[in-house]
Design a protein around this motif. Sequence first.
Motif, PDB file in Angstrom:
ATOM      1  N   ALA A 130      88.902 -27.185 -47.528  1.00 60.47           N
ATOM      2  CA  ALA A 130      88.269 -25.879 -47.703  1.00 60.47           C
ATOM      3  C   ALA A 130      86.754 -25.994 -47.560  1.00 60.47           C
ATOM      4  O   ALA A 130      86.148 -27.005 -47.925  1.00 60.47           O
ATOM      5  CB  ALA A 130      88.620 -25.305 -49.075  1.00 60.47           C
ATOM      6  N   ALA A 131      86.143 -24.943 -47.012  1.00 59.72           N
ATOM      7  CA  ALA A 131      84.691 -24.913 -46.853  1.00 59.72           C
ATOM      8  C   ALA A 131      84.002 -24.989 -48.206  1.00 59.72           C
ATOM      9  O   ALA A 131      84.502 -24.460 -49.204  1.00 59.72           O
ATOM     10  CB  ALA A 131      84.273 -23.650 -46.114  1.00 59.72           C
ATOM     11  N   ARG A 132      82.826 -25.632 -48.226  1.00 56.92           N
ATOM     12  CA  ARG A 132      82.064 -25.792 -49.465  1.00 56.92           C
ATOM     13  C   ARG A 132      80.656 -25.243 -49.291  1.00 56.92           C
ATOM     14  O   ARG A 132      79.979 -25.567 -48.319  1.00 56.92           O
ATOM     15  CB  ARG A 132      81.991 -27.273 -49.839  1.00 56.92           C
ATOM     16  N   ARG A 133      80.234 -24.425 -50.235  1.00 65.50           N
ATOM     17  CA  ARG A 133      78.871 -23.908 -50.237  1.00 65.50           C
ATOM     18  C   ARG A 133      77.921 -25.016 -50.676  1.00 65.50           C
ATOM     19  O   ARG A 133      78.229 -25.758 -51.608  1.00 65.50           O
ATOM     20  CB  ARG A 133      78.788 -22.710 -51.191  1.00 65.50           C
ATOM     21  N   ARG A 134      76.758 -25.109 -50.009  1.00 68.56           N
ATOM     22  CA  ARG A 134      75.783 -26.153 -50.316  1.00 68.56           C
ATOM     23  C   ARG A 134      74.452 -25.531 -50.759  1.00 68.56           C
ATOM     24  O   ARG A 134      73.472 -25.511 -50.022  1.00 68.56           O
ATOM     25  CB  ARG A 134      75.568 -27.044 -49.092  1.00 68.56           C
ATOM     26  N   PRO A 135      74.379 -25.019 -52.007  1.00 69.44           N
ATOM     27  CA  PRO A 135      73.167 -24.321 -52.468  1.00 69.44           C
ATOM     28  C   PRO A 135      71.931 -25.210 -52.548  1.00 69.44           C
ATOM     29  O   PRO A 135      70.806 -24.696 -52.468  1.00 69.44           O
ATOM     30  CB  PRO A 135      73.574 -23.796 -53.853  1.00 69.44           C
ATOM     31  N   ALA A 136      72.107 -26.512 -52.713  1.00 65.39           N
ATOM     32  CA  ALA A 136      70.940 -27.396 -52.794  1.00 65.39           C
ATOM     33  C   ALA A 136      70.146 -27.395 -51.494  1.00 65.39           C
ATOM     34  O   ALA A 136      68.957 -27.770 -51.481  1.00 65.39           O
ATOM     35  CB  ALA A 136      71.378 -28.821 -53.138  1.00 65.39           C
ATOM     36  N   MET A 137      70.768 -26.953 -50.389  1.00 66.56           N
ATOM     37  CA  MET A 137      70.080 -26.906 -49.108  1.00 66.56           C
ATOM     38  C   MET A 137      69.212 -25.657 -48.962  1.00 66.56           C
ATOM     39  O   MET A 137      68.623 -25.421 -47.901  1.00 66.56           O
ATOM     40  CB  MET A 137      71.090 -26.996 -47.968  1.00 66.56           C
ATOM     41  N   GLY A 138      69.104 -24.879 -50.020  1.00 66.75           N
ATOM     42  CA  GLY A 138      68.191 -23.748 -50.049  1.00 66.75           C
ATOM     43  C   GLY A 138      68.848 -22.426 -49.721  1.00 66.75           C
ATOM     44  O   GLY A 138      69.876 -22.367 -49.033  1.00 66.75           O
ATOM     45  N   ARG A 139      68.235 -21.365 -50.247  1.00 64.08           N
ATOM     46  CA  ARG A 139      68.666 -20.007 -49.949  1.00 64.08           C
ATOM     47  C   ARG A 139      67.528 -19.303 -49.226  1.00 64.08           C
ATOM     48  O   ARG A 139      66.475 -18.992 -49.801  1.00 64.08           O
ATOM     49  CB  ARG A 139      69.053 -19.261 -51.224  1.00 64.08           C
ATOM     50  N   PHE A 140      67.713 -19.098 -47.935  1.00 64.40           N
ATOM     51  CA  PHE A 140      66.733 -18.394 -47.108  1.00 64.40           C
ATOM     52  C   PHE A 140      67.444 -17.954 -45.837  1.00 64.40           C
ATOM     53  O   PHE A 140      68.669 -18.125 -45.714  1.00 64.40           O
ATOM     54  CB  PHE A 140      65.508 -19.269 -46.807  1.00 64.40           C
ATOM     55  N   ARG A 141      66.716 -17.379 -44.915  1.00 61.62           N
ATOM     56  CA  ARG A 141      67.317 -16.880 -43.677  1.00 61.62           C
ATOM     57  C   ARG A 141      67.570 -18.072 -42.749  1.00 61.62           C
ATOM     58  O   ARG A 141      66.823 -18.356 -41.823  1.00 61.62           O
ATOM     59  CB  ARG A 141      66.424 -15.831 -43.010  1.00 61.62           C
ATOM     60  N   HIS A 142      68.672 -18.763 -43.047  1.00 64.06           N
ATOM     61  CA  HIS A 142      69.014 -19.968 -42.305  1.00 64.06           C
ATOM     62  C   HIS A 142      69.333 -19.644 -40.840  1.00 64.06           C
ATOM     63  O   HIS A 142      69.895 -18.602 -40.532  1.00 64.06           O
ATOM     64  CB  HIS A 142      70.247 -20.643 -42.914  1.00 64.06           C
ATOM     65  N   GLU A 143      69.016 -20.585 -39.985  1.00 62.74           N
ATOM     66  CA  GLU A 143      69.392 -20.467 -38.579  1.00 62.74           C
ATOM     67  C   GLU A 143      70.220 -21.677 -38.153  1.00 62.74           C
ATOM     68  O   GLU A 143      71.436 -21.607 -38.063  1.00 62.74           O
ATOM     69  CB  GLU A 143      68.154 -20.314 -37.695  1.00 62.74           C
ATOM     70  N   ALA A 144      69.566 -22.809 -37.922  1.00 61.04           N
ATOM     71  CA  ALA A 144      70.277 -23.975 -37.397  1.00 61.04           C
ATOM     72  C   ALA A 144      70.011 -25.203 -38.253  1.00 61.04           C
ATOM     73  O   ALA A 144      69.107 -25.222 -39.094  1.00 61.04           O
ATOM     74  CB  ALA A 144      69.867 -24.240 -35.949  1.00 61.04           C
ATOM     75  N   ALA A 145      70.811 -26.246 -38.008  1.00 59.93           N
ATOM     76  CA  ALA A 145      70.688 -27.508 -38.732  1.00 59.93           C
ATOM     77  C   ALA A 145      70.898 -28.663 -37.764  1.00 59.93           C
ATOM     78  O   ALA A 145      71.651 -28.542 -36.795  1.00 59.93           O
ATOM     79  CB  ALA A 145      71.714 -27.578 -39.862  1.00 59.93           C
ATOM     80  N   ALA A 146      70.241 -29.793 -38.026  1.00 68.81           N
ATOM     81  CA  ALA A 146      70.405 -30.982 -37.189  1.00 68.81           C
ATOM     82  C   ALA A 146      70.284 -32.215 -38.065  1.00 68.81           C
ATOM     83  O   ALA A 146      69.272 -32.404 -38.749  1.00 68.81           O
ATOM     84  CB  ALA A 146      69.359 -31.010 -36.073  1.00 68.81           C
TER      85      ALA A 146
END
Length: 369
Positions: A154-170
């Motif tokens: 199941a998908a997991r929320r990762r709040p430690a990665m911040g709450r903002f207008r996310h776009e991409a990740a690498a």
Amino acid sequence: MKRRTLLGVAVALGGSLWREAVAASPGRGAYGELSEPDALGIRLPEGFTARLIGQSKVDVAGTGHAWHGGPDGGACFAHGDGWIYVSNAELEAGRGGVGAVRFGADGTILDAYPILSGTERNCAGGATPWRTWLSCEETPTGFVYETDPYGGVAARRRPAMGRFRHEAAAADPERYVVYLTEDEPDGCLYRFVPESWGDLGSGRLQVLAGPDDGLLWTDVPEPSGGTAPTRHQVPEARHFDGGEGCHYAAGVCYFTTKGDDRVWAYDAVANSLRVLYGGDGPLSGVDNLTGTPGGDLYVAEDGGDMEICVISADGAVAPFLRLTGQDESELCGVAFNPAGDRLYFSSQRGIANDLYDGRTYEVTGPFRA
């Protein structure tokens, strides 16, 4: 056709050498001239073909799974002797999520299924070295969700990665961090430093700060953004005009900003930041991007000529394909299969300029390594 230029000094995509820019001839480049539109309305170089693999609200061929609306960021993952392509759904609250298509060794579609649902405006994201897909919500208080392309966890929320207008990740497997872009006119470039590499449940969110000759990564005091947006918490933070796609390769994090049509290169080894492409060039609304082992970058346009363009390792910039008849849409979700001989991309709003008319394509041909 607009003139394709590369301005200033460009970093070789392997991350070790800066080269003078080279202008590509209009309509040409590594693959030559584009053909006339095919039956799908796609102009491709000689030797390449395309097929439609998904259309919003229509069952993916051979499966009982209807493809999602608003297809956006995507990536491919090896699976046995085949692979899986995942695609975000950039839809309103409760309708967002991620869909997946599984392919056999010969490209036959074997299955399609959801791996995340019930979220909001899942825009872009990024693959991890441990074969998960980070799906990012593009809302002011958006989350990053870690999803399983294989559908077993199941998908997991990762709040430690911040709450903002996310776009991409690498993911950067050499420094054990994940870079994150922010789609705001004064957005930032972040990196997440997990306590344990491979586990994104806890760690520190940092923002790129300081002048060109003294760049540093500074901890964001409150990643949840409860009292102030993350981009405003560090006074020295660097700001970028509409962060979009993000791709890491050989010590360099490449990212795009749509407000000024730039492709940036953050050299993590030298701790330096340069504009790889920008200015008066033709990449109007630069968006998602991906790369090849040989050092080419494939950049999708949100608008413009509705093209996917290649920035070659030698600095040349030219269109690889152009989608016709869908001028009000945007191109996104660019990703290669593990063998590098098939490229996937989506037209988010399709022919009808409607999120529920999105289309996802596969291009096959003699891609250079």
